[in-house]
Design an enzyme around this catalytic site. Structure first.
Site, short mmCIF file in Angstrom:
data_model
loop_
_atom_site.label_atom_id
_atom_site.label_comp_id
_atom_site.label_asym_id
_atom_site.label_seq_id
_atom_site.Cartn_x
_atom_site.Cartn_y
_atom_site.Cartn_z
N HIS A 232 0.83 -1.21 0.00
CA HIS A 232 0.00 0.00 0.00
C HIS A 232 0.86 1.25 0.00
O HIS A 232 2.04 1.21 0.31
CB HIS A 232 -0.91 0.01 1.24
CG HIS A 232 -0.14 0.21 2.52
ND1 HIS A 232 0.57 -0.81 3.13
CD2 HIS A 232 0.07 1.32 3.27
CE1 HIS A 232 1.17 -0.34 4.21
NE2 HIS A 232 0.90 0.94 4.32
N ASP A 234 0.47 4.86 2.08
CA ASP A 234 -0.36 5.47 3.13
C ASP A 234 -1.15 6.61 2.51
O ASP A 234 -0.56 7.46 1.83
CB ASP A 234 0.53 6.00 4.26
CG ASP A 234 1.29 4.89 4.96
OD1 ASP A 234 2.40 5.15 5.46
OD2 ASP A 234 0.77 3.75 4.97
N HIS A 287 4.84 0.36 0.11
CA HIS A 287 5.52 -0.45 1.13
C HIS A 287 4.58 -1.54 1.65
O HIS A 287 3.39 -1.54 1.36
CB HIS A 287 6.03 0.44 2.27
CG HIS A 287 4.98 1.24 2.96
ND1 HIS A 287 4.36 2.33 2.38
CD2 HIS A 287 4.39 1.10 4.17
CE1 HIS A 287 3.47 2.83 3.21
NE2 HIS A 287 3.46 2.11 4.30
N ARG A 297 6.68 -8.96 16.15
CA ARG A 297 7.27 -7.67 15.73
C ARG A 297 6.30 -6.55 16.05
O ARG A 297 5.08 -6.72 15.96
CB ARG A 297 7.55 -7.71 14.23
CG ARG A 297 8.07 -6.40 13.67
CD ARG A 297 8.43 -6.53 12.19
NE ARG A 297 8.81 -5.21 11.69
CZ ARG A 297 8.01 -4.41 11.01
NH1 ARG A 297 6.75 -4.80 10.73
NH2 ARG A 297 8.40 -3.22 10.61
#
Ligand SMILES: C=C1C[C@]23C[C@H]1CC[C@H]2[C@]1(C)CCC[C@@](C)(C(=O)O)[C@H]1[C@@H]3C(=O)O
Ligand SMILES: O=C(O)CCC(=O)C(=O)O
Ligand SMILES: [Fe+2]
Length: 363
Positions: A232, A234, A287, A297
């Site tokens: 995507h 942002d 990203h 994580r």
């Protein structure tokens, strides 16, 4: 949250917690290919010390480094950013504590309807039925407010989770204040790099609510099938992300997915769609986040948003006579509504939004 959603959440939780990857969590090959990509993004780290000390030559060199990254893939890492590393660690510690709570505790604050960025989400199982992200999230809005603002994070955490959680809210607020300060500094650098009067950009961001999002990615038995966060851009304007040392953030650069190497003292800065303010000169960063078999994580993500009602118009010097405007006028409020009501954010959100906007504009 109604019972069907709750049971869906429980089902998804079962799958996520036992690492059983059902088809709901499987992503098509074209989106999760090379998920275990080893190649790192090989980029200079941007040291902000000179800029913050008002050293003109250093500031110009910084602007040049930023320009090169933004013309290419829209992401760079910064050090000497002025955000207290102890505060960053404190947020990570509290976020990890929150995500270790029992599911019924966390679900006490499912995504609320009126504040789409308030609350806890499990794999977005309440919003999507396929390609579920392998993550849990907690989000809240941030704007410079008074101590008793009902939308302040400490008020939200206290009312949602009880008195013992008010302190998490205070810590989130401290973190977001530091992120907002840093964002405005980076907007100055971006303005310098574009040869744009910094006040033009700044007036979009001085006010307006930003979004704080914490992502928790459990280990996954099939990291080549699932994705923590799908590919995507942002939709917001600027993103400042801190990832722990596990690694998993990947950026699409030079036509391939590359890993963004974690550095505990660095913050990852990326441009979002609403930085369409540059009329397409700079790239909105594509990203994604991959998962792994062994370690959980955490990433802390601050999304800078423009004032909701301000029409996004690029500075004149970025609108050439031959090329004209890349995007129609729009407000962040319209774009945000599109991502929450009509379209699931991906790599082509802005393009689809402009088509939608034009087709829905009354003449
Ligand atoms: C405006 C927003 C929508 C999302 C949160 C903010 C900025 C990033 C967006 C998001 C994280 C991009 C990936 C998909 C998404 C659905 C998610 O994984 O959470 C997006 C967020 C959202 O729509 O809630
Ligand atoms: O967790 C990450 O590294 C990326 C998360 C992300 O892109 C997002 O929340 O928008
Ligand atoms: Fe993102």
């Amino acid at each position: 949250m109604d019972s069907s959603n709750a049971s869906l959440h429980h089902l998804s939780f079962f799958e996520l917690s036992t690492n059983f990857v059902s088809e709901k969590f499987i992503w098509p090959k074209e989106e999760n290919h090379n998920a275990n990509q080893e190649e790192d993004l090989d980029e200079p780290i941007v040291d902000l010390e000179g800029f913050f000390n008002g050293e003109d030559d250093e500031a110009r060199q910084t602007a040049e480094l930023v320009r090169s990254a933004c013309l290419s893939h829209g992401l760079f890492q910064v050090i000497n950013h002025g955000v207290d590393l102890e505060l960053i660690k404190l947020v990570h510690d509290h976020v990890k504590h929150f995500f270790k709570l029992p599911i019924h505790e966390k679900m006490r604050v499912g995504r609320s309807t009126d504040h789409s960025f308030w609350g806890y989400s499990f794999a977005h199982a309440d919003r999507f039925s396929l390609k579920l992200p392998w993550k849990e999230t907690i989000s809240c809005c941030f704007h410079e407010s008074g101590p008793d603002d009902p939308q302040a994070a400490h008020v939200f955490f206290k009312s949602a989770f009880g008195q013992e959680f008010e302190h998490i809210g205070w810590i989130f607020e401290e973190y977001c204040k530091a992120m907002k300060r840093l964002s405005l500094g980076i907007i100055d650098i971006l303005g310098m790099s574009l040869g744009v009067d910094e006040s033009h950009l700044k007036e979009y961001f001085q006010e307006g609510s930003s979004i704080m999002r914490c992502n928790f990615y459990p280990p996954c038995q099939e990291p080549g099938l699932a994705l923590g966060t799908g590919p995507h851009c942002d939709p917001t304007a600027l993103t400042i992300l801190h990832q722990d040392q596990v690694g998993g953030l990947q950026v699409f650069a030079d036509h391939k997915w590359k890993s963004v190497r974690p550095r505990h003292d660095a913050l990852v800065v990326s441009l979002g769609d609403t930085f369409a303010l540059t009329n397409g000169v700079y790239k909105s960063c594509g990203h994604r986040a991959v998962v792994n078999k062994w370690k959980e994580r955490v990433s802390l993500v601050f999304f800078l948003c423009p004032r909701e009602d301000k029409i996004i118009v690029p500075p004149e010097n970025l609108v050439s006579s031959e090329k004209g405007r890349e995007y129609p006028d729009f407000t962040w409020s319209e774009f945000l509504g599109f991502t929450q009501k009509h379209y699931r954010v991906d790599l082509a959100t802005l393009q689809n939004f402009t088509k939608w906007l034009i087709s829905h504009q009354t003449t």
